[in-house]
Every structure is written in C-alpha cells, then in structure tokens.
Scaffold this active site. Structure first.
Site, PDB file in Angstrom:
ATOM      1  N   ALA A 183     -58.198 122.009 -18.252  1.00  0.00           N
ATOM      2  CA  ALA A 183     -58.469 120.315 -18.178  1.00  0.00           C
ATOM      3  C   ALA A 183     -57.690 120.025 -19.564  1.00  0.00           C
ATOM      4  O   ALA A 183     -58.035 120.552 -20.751  1.00  0.00           O
ATOM      5  CB  ALA A 183     -59.793 120.172 -18.421  1.00  0.00           C
ATOM      6  N   GLY A 210     -30.442 118.019 -21.307  1.00  0.00           N
ATOM      7  CA  GLY A 210     -30.301 118.742 -20.089  1.00  0.00           C
ATOM      8  C   GLY A 210     -30.665 120.177 -20.146  1.00  0.00           C
ATOM      9  O   GLY A 210     -31.692 120.479 -20.739  1.00  0.00           O
ATOM     10  N   ASP A 260     -43.102 122.089 -17.178  1.00  0.00           N
ATOM     11  CA  ASP A 260     -43.821 122.600 -15.840  1.00  0.00           C
ATOM     12  C   ASP A 260     -43.153 121.766 -14.983  1.00  0.00           C
ATOM     13  O   ASP A 260     -42.809 122.668 -13.921  1.00  0.00           O
ATOM     14  CB  ASP A 260     -45.288 122.390 -15.830  1.00  0.00           C
ATOM     15  CG  ASP A 260     -45.793 122.923 -17.204  1.00  0.00           C
ATOM     16  OD1 ASP A 260     -45.394 124.199 -17.668  1.00  0.00           O
ATOM     17  OD2 ASP A 260     -46.851 122.545 -17.625  1.00  0.00           O
ATOM     18  N   GLY A 287     -49.351 111.426 -18.715  1.00  0.00           N
ATOM     19  CA  GLY A 287     -50.053 112.648 -18.481  1.00  0.00           C
ATOM     20  C   GLY A 287     -49.150 113.705 -17.949  1.00  0.00           C
ATOM     21  O   GLY A 287     -47.823 113.549 -17.815  1.00  0.00           O
TER      22      GLY A 287
END
Length: 301
Positions: free
Chosen positions: A14, A223, A252, A287
């Site tokens: 979380a 990049g 991610d 987020g």
C-alpha cells in the site's frame, strides 16, 4: 502455448503518499498534503502496468489479511491480472511511505511486511504458473532466496527479467539468468562499485562481464541504453519529452512494458523503445498504478 505473457514475482504494497514542498532534512519536520493511499509495490505495479497495456499477466505475491491486502487484490483484479498466485496472511501487508516534491521527484521508505514472507516454498508451489508463462520478472522487494528460487523454477524456454531494486548484491546464478538486467544509474553504480566507468556505455559493458545475457540502463528523461551478449556496442533509446508530474512507478511501468513486448518476440531495442514511451506517459499523472497508460494511449502520443 503459454497462458500468460508475463508472470511477475514480487512485492505488493500500500503506497501512502504525501506531497511536500521539499523533503525534510535530518531532524526536520515539514508539512505536507492530505494523505493519499494507493495500491503499489514493484511487483503489483508491474503486473497492473502490463495488464493495462494488454498483456495476459499473473502475479505471485503475498499480502496481509487486512484492508490494505484487500485493496491490492481488488486493484489487480480490476486491471485484469490473474490473482491465483496471490497469497494472503503471514504478516501485515507491506507499506511504502512516499513523499513527492513539486518537481515530481520522490523519496520512498518501505516496510516489507508480508513481502518478506514470500518464500522459496511459495515459488515451488506455484510451478504451474512458471510453466505457463513466456516471461517472468522479479525485483528485490522480496527475499533474495525467493528470487534465486524463481530463477531455478523458470520453464525451459521462458525469459527472465530482473530489476534489482532496491539495489543489493546478486549471486552469479541470478545474474546469468537475466535477459535483461534492468538498472538505473544508482543501481548500476551499486553493482559495479569502484569499477563503474564515467558513462552508461561503460556501465553496460562492465555489467555484461558480470554474467547477464543483456542489460538495459534506464536514464530518466534521456531514455535508455541497451546492450546484449558479448557485443561491445550499445544502442541508445530516446524518451518522449513530457512534463513530469510524479515519477512514482515509472520504472515499474518501463519494466512491465519491456517484458510484455519481449513476450511478443520483439527485439530488446524495440521493446525498450516502446517501454520508454510507456514510462514517459506514466510520469505525466499522479500516483503509481493510476498513472499507467493503456496501449491505445501510448500509441496516440
């Protein structure tokens, strides 16, 4: 025939996020924004990012039997991730404490919780998932021995992708399986130590000598750089220019996109070029999982 393009073995946290004007120094207190709670963790992020792009994705992770655990299970299912490998119990769900400054840069402290209880036995019990997955990715927010068992559990012709974050020592067995090893500047310098040269091309050559089959070095707005096998040459991949809002989860998103495109049999350079576009899109929104684009959004840019 594979059931999954990508199996992610990793963490589920979380994310507790606070916006700050500047990050505090030692012993200092600063005021921040209202607390926002988001599903996160490098493993969970990669699975959601891949599924949102269109990949058939599964996640092997452990969460607590608590509200945060239910949040994470719900977010995976909503994104279309197969949660058959998500285990519940053993410890509270992992939590990441994140501060984000006005430039979009972040600082993160992670309490592993249930992630630290994802064991080699859990990996062995999920053998059918490994046999059904074309590409497997992992990170280092779970125990290193679990990552080692992940490498040992790979199907004969599947591909292993590792982002060694947070940075830590890697055994030769894990390095030899990486195809690619995905690192940012800090992770590359940690792995190479005093032998790190002055430029990303030097880091790539030195990292390949450590055993990975291929290496991708992410360079933020500049990049990425791709190097493979025994070649001494490398390829630079450009990133689109965007106005960064929040970099949380961008790495991610990059890793997930690259792994998915590798599952489609693209070359490493092609996959990295697509991943750079996905990572750039992700930093334009607040987020982690909420910022991940669909394939249509990436191709529309």
């Amino acid at each position: 025939m594979y059931d999954y393009d990508l199996l992610v073995v990793g963490s589920a946290n979380a994310d507790l996020v606070i916006g700050v004007e500047r990050r505090p120094g030692p012993g200092e207190t600063v005021l921040g924004s209202d607390l926002a709670v988001h599903p996160g963790g490098k493993g969970a992020n990669q699975a959601v990012a891949a599924a949102r792009l269109g990949a058939r994705a599964a996640l092997l992770a452990r969460v607590g039997d608590d509200g945060y655990g239910r949040l994470l299970l719900d977010s995976q299912r909503a994104a279309g991730v197969d949660t058959v490998g998500m285990l519940v119990g053993g410890a509270p769900t992992g939590v990441a404490l994140i501060t984000v400054d006005p430039s979009g840069d972040n600082s993160i402290v992670v309490s592993p919780g249930a992630n630290a209880r994802l064991t080699p036995q859990d990996v062995r019990a999920a053998a059918s998932l490994f046999q059904a997955s074309r590409v497997v990715s992992a990170q280092l927010e779970i125990p290193l021995e679990t990552v080692v068992e992940t490498v040992r559990s790979l199907a004969f012709d599947s591909r292993f992708v590792l982002n060694p974050s947070p940075a830590g020592p890697l055994p030769a067995e894990v390095l030899a399986a990486c195809d690619p090893l995905i690192v940012n500047e800090h992770e590359a310098r940690f792995l190479l130590g005093d032998s790190a040269g002055p430029a990303p091309e030097d880091w790539a050559r030195a990292l390949l000598l450590r055993g990975p089959r291929s290496v991708v070095i992410t360079l933020g707005a500049a990049g990425a750089l791709v190097a493979e096998g025994s070649t001494t040459s490398s390829v630079r991949v450009e990133s689109p220019r965007v106005d960064a809002v929040d970099t949380t989860g961008a790495g991610d998103a990059f890793t997930a996109a690259l792994a998915w495109r590798l599952s489609l049999r693209e070359s490493l350079a092609q996959a990295a070029a697509f991943a750079a576009r996905v990572g750039a899109a992700a930093v334009t929104r607040q987020g982690a999982q909420d910022s991940f684009p669909t394939a249509d959004e990436v191709f529309a840019r």
